[in-house]
Write an enzyme that holds these catalytic residues in place. Structure first.
Site, PDB file in Angstrom:
ATOM      1  N   THR A 188     -13.416  -2.547  48.605  1.00 27.40           N
ATOM      2  CA  THR A 188     -12.842  -3.327  49.703  1.00 27.40           C
ATOM      3  C   THR A 188     -12.035  -2.422  50.610  1.00 27.40           C
ATOM      4  O   THR A 188     -11.317  -1.543  50.138  1.00 27.40           O
ATOM      5  CB  THR A 188     -11.902  -4.398  49.116  1.00 27.40           C
ATOM      6  OG1 THR A 188     -12.705  -5.350  48.435  1.00 27.40           O
ATOM      7  CG2 THR A 188     -11.075  -5.081  50.179  1.00 27.40           C
ATOM      8  N   VAL A 203      -9.283  -6.233  41.360  1.00 23.48           N
ATOM      9  CA  VAL A 203      -9.543  -7.595  40.876  1.00 23.48           C
ATOM     10  C   VAL A 203      -8.567  -8.578  41.537  1.00 23.48           C
ATOM     11  O   VAL A 203      -7.383  -8.652  41.197  1.00 23.48           O
ATOM     12  CB  VAL A 203      -9.417  -7.658  39.331  1.00 23.48           C
ATOM     13  CG1 VAL A 203      -9.660  -9.068  38.829  1.00 23.48           C
ATOM     14  CG2 VAL A 203     -10.414  -6.699  38.707  1.00 23.48           C
ATOM     15  N   GLY A 204      -9.108  -9.330  42.472  1.00 23.58           N
ATOM     16  CA  GLY A 204      -8.278 -10.156  43.341  1.00 23.58           C
ATOM     17  C   GLY A 204      -7.438 -11.185  42.623  1.00 23.58           C
ATOM     18  O   GLY A 204      -6.319 -11.491  43.050  1.00 23.58           O
ATOM     19  N   ARG A 230     -16.146 -18.676  44.877  1.00 28.57           N
ATOM     20  CA  ARG A 230     -14.975 -17.858  44.500  1.00 28.57           C
ATOM     21  C   ARG A 230     -14.423 -17.114  45.725  1.00 28.57           C
ATOM     22  O   ARG A 230     -15.151 -16.531  46.509  1.00 28.57           O
ATOM     23  CB  ARG A 230     -15.390 -16.869  43.415  1.00 28.57           C
ATOM     24  CG  ARG A 230     -14.261 -15.995  42.896  1.00 28.57           C
ATOM     25  CD  ARG A 230     -14.174 -14.672  43.618  1.00 28.57           C
ATOM     26  NE  ARG A 230     -13.185 -13.795  43.009  1.00 28.57           N
ATOM     27  CZ  ARG A 230     -12.820 -12.625  43.549  1.00 28.57           C
ATOM     28  NH1 ARG A 230     -13.345 -12.226  44.688  1.00 28.57           N
ATOM     29  NH2 ARG A 230     -11.921 -11.879  42.964  1.00 28.57           N
ATOM     30  N   VAL A 231     -13.116 -17.125  45.843  1.00 27.51           N
ATOM     31  CA  VAL A 231     -12.420 -16.359  46.886  1.00 27.51           C
ATOM     32  C   VAL A 231     -11.381 -15.502  46.180  1.00 27.51           C
ATOM     33  O   VAL A 231     -10.692 -15.981  45.267  1.00 27.51           O
ATOM     34  CB  VAL A 231     -11.741 -17.302  47.910  1.00 27.51           C
ATOM     35  CG1 VAL A 231     -10.861 -16.528  48.869  1.00 27.51           C
ATOM     36  CG2 VAL A 231     -12.792 -18.101  48.680  1.00 27.51           C
TER      37      VAL A 231
END
Ligand code: SD4
Length: 329
Positions: free
Chosen positions: A189, A242-243, A217-218
């Site tokens: 990202t 890992v958000g 998923r967000v």
């Protein structure tokens, strides 16, 4: 892999002068910006990972007097357009059902922000996020509504799933095992922060999210405060990794607040990672990387696993900086 925790933050400062990342490096370093005039270092741009072309684009905008906001938008757009980057924009890896869904946000010097979540069929989510910020009374648009808004604003429908990503997905479906690979598969990202010649700060973050995620998923990347936060009086921070873990600690907001309380960008990133570790004592098999910048143009970066690097571009040079990590090899 043999692991050992870093217990101290006190290692010597080392400027990141490497043109290639030191993968697996266990160096600890502090990246401190020093203007040749002794004044705050500006303009300057910092971004996650070794995104040389994106940081060069942002620098081009900044060095001709452009705003930090234009710089971060145009900078991250380089990665959104790059089909070889399989974690951002066109060419991004799909979710479990084969749909590429994009998340992005942007934030300006006045605390204005815009975000798009679960956006499909649009090549530049960061630009749609900017339109949300500038042309709607809202902060976030999601899914079909975001896509419809993008078409109304003149964005073209494009196919985001490339042959390569499609083939990999077909391969993945044979086992359907969801096992994120640290530093490689799921973690490219782009989060970018910039200070322009006027000393104003802006940031942007854009991603296709975790590969083969559940439909709908967000992650953290479009969530203001989690994947990105900017306060023009203090500085900015952004995240990769890992958000879910970044959201749980509201990581970027935390780091900016720590800088407000006097921590350097490096110290603040380290504390941000420690907060995540504290909530995951037995689960350190994932990656989080934070980067931050303060009003002086000082920068920092820190991560859980070795391997994370970040780019800086200023009068001091265009550098890929290996971030020090909580876990070392
Ligand atoms: C997410 N934080 O969707 C993103 C993934 C990421 O590099 O950073 N990839 O959770």
């Amino acid at each position: 892999m043999k692991r050992r925790n870093f217990l101290k933050n006190s290692s010597a400062a080392t400027a990141g002068l490497l043109s290639t990342p030191l993968l697996g490096s266990c160096q600890e370093k502090k990246t401190t910006a020093i203007s040749q005039t002794g004044n705050p270092l500006r303009p300057i741009v910092i971004c996650t990972w070794d995104f040389m072309n994106a940081s060069a684009k942002a620098w081009e905008v900044l060095s001709r007097g452009g705003s930090a906001l234009d710089a971060v938008e145009q900078g991250v757009m380089v990665e959104e357009a790059d089909v070889d980057n399989q974690t951002v924009g066109v060419g991004g890896r799909p979710d479990r059902d084969g749909n590429v869904t994009l998340d992005a946000c942007i934030m300006d010097k006045d605390g204005n922000c815009g975000a798009v979540l679960y956006l499909q069929n649009i090549a530049h989510p960061v630009s749609v996020a900017r339109k949300v910020m500038e042309e709607t009374p809202h902060v976030m648009l999601a899914g079909k509504g975001a896509e419809q808004f993008a078409y109304e604003k003149g964005f073209k429908k494009v196919r985001l799933l490339t042959e390569k990503s499609s083939q990999e997905w077909q391969e993945w479906k044979k086992t359907s095992e969801y096992r994120p690979i640290i530093n490689i598969e799921n973690h490219d990202t782009i989060g970018m922060l910039a200070i322009d010649q006027d000393g104003n700060i802006a940031g942007a973050c854009t991603t296709s999210g975790m590969a083969y995620k559940m439909a709908g998923r967000v992650g953290d990347s479009p969530i203001i405060g989690a994947g990105l936060f900017v306060d023009n009086e203090v500085g900015g921070a952004t995240a990769t990794g890992v958000g879910e873990e970044v959201v749980r600690t509201v990581g970027s907001f935390l780091i900016v607040e720590l800088m407000r309380q006097g921590k350097s960008p490096q110290e603040a990133c380290e504390e941000g990672v420690r907060r995540i570790i504290a909530k995951n004592k037995d689960h350190t098999d994932f990656q989080i990387g934070f980067i931050a910048i303060n009003k002086q143009g000082e920068t920092g970066g820190y991560c859980i696993q070795p391997g994370f690097t970040y780019r800086t571009y200023s009068e001091v040079g265009h550098r890929n900086n290996p971030a020090s990590s909580y876990i070392t090899i």
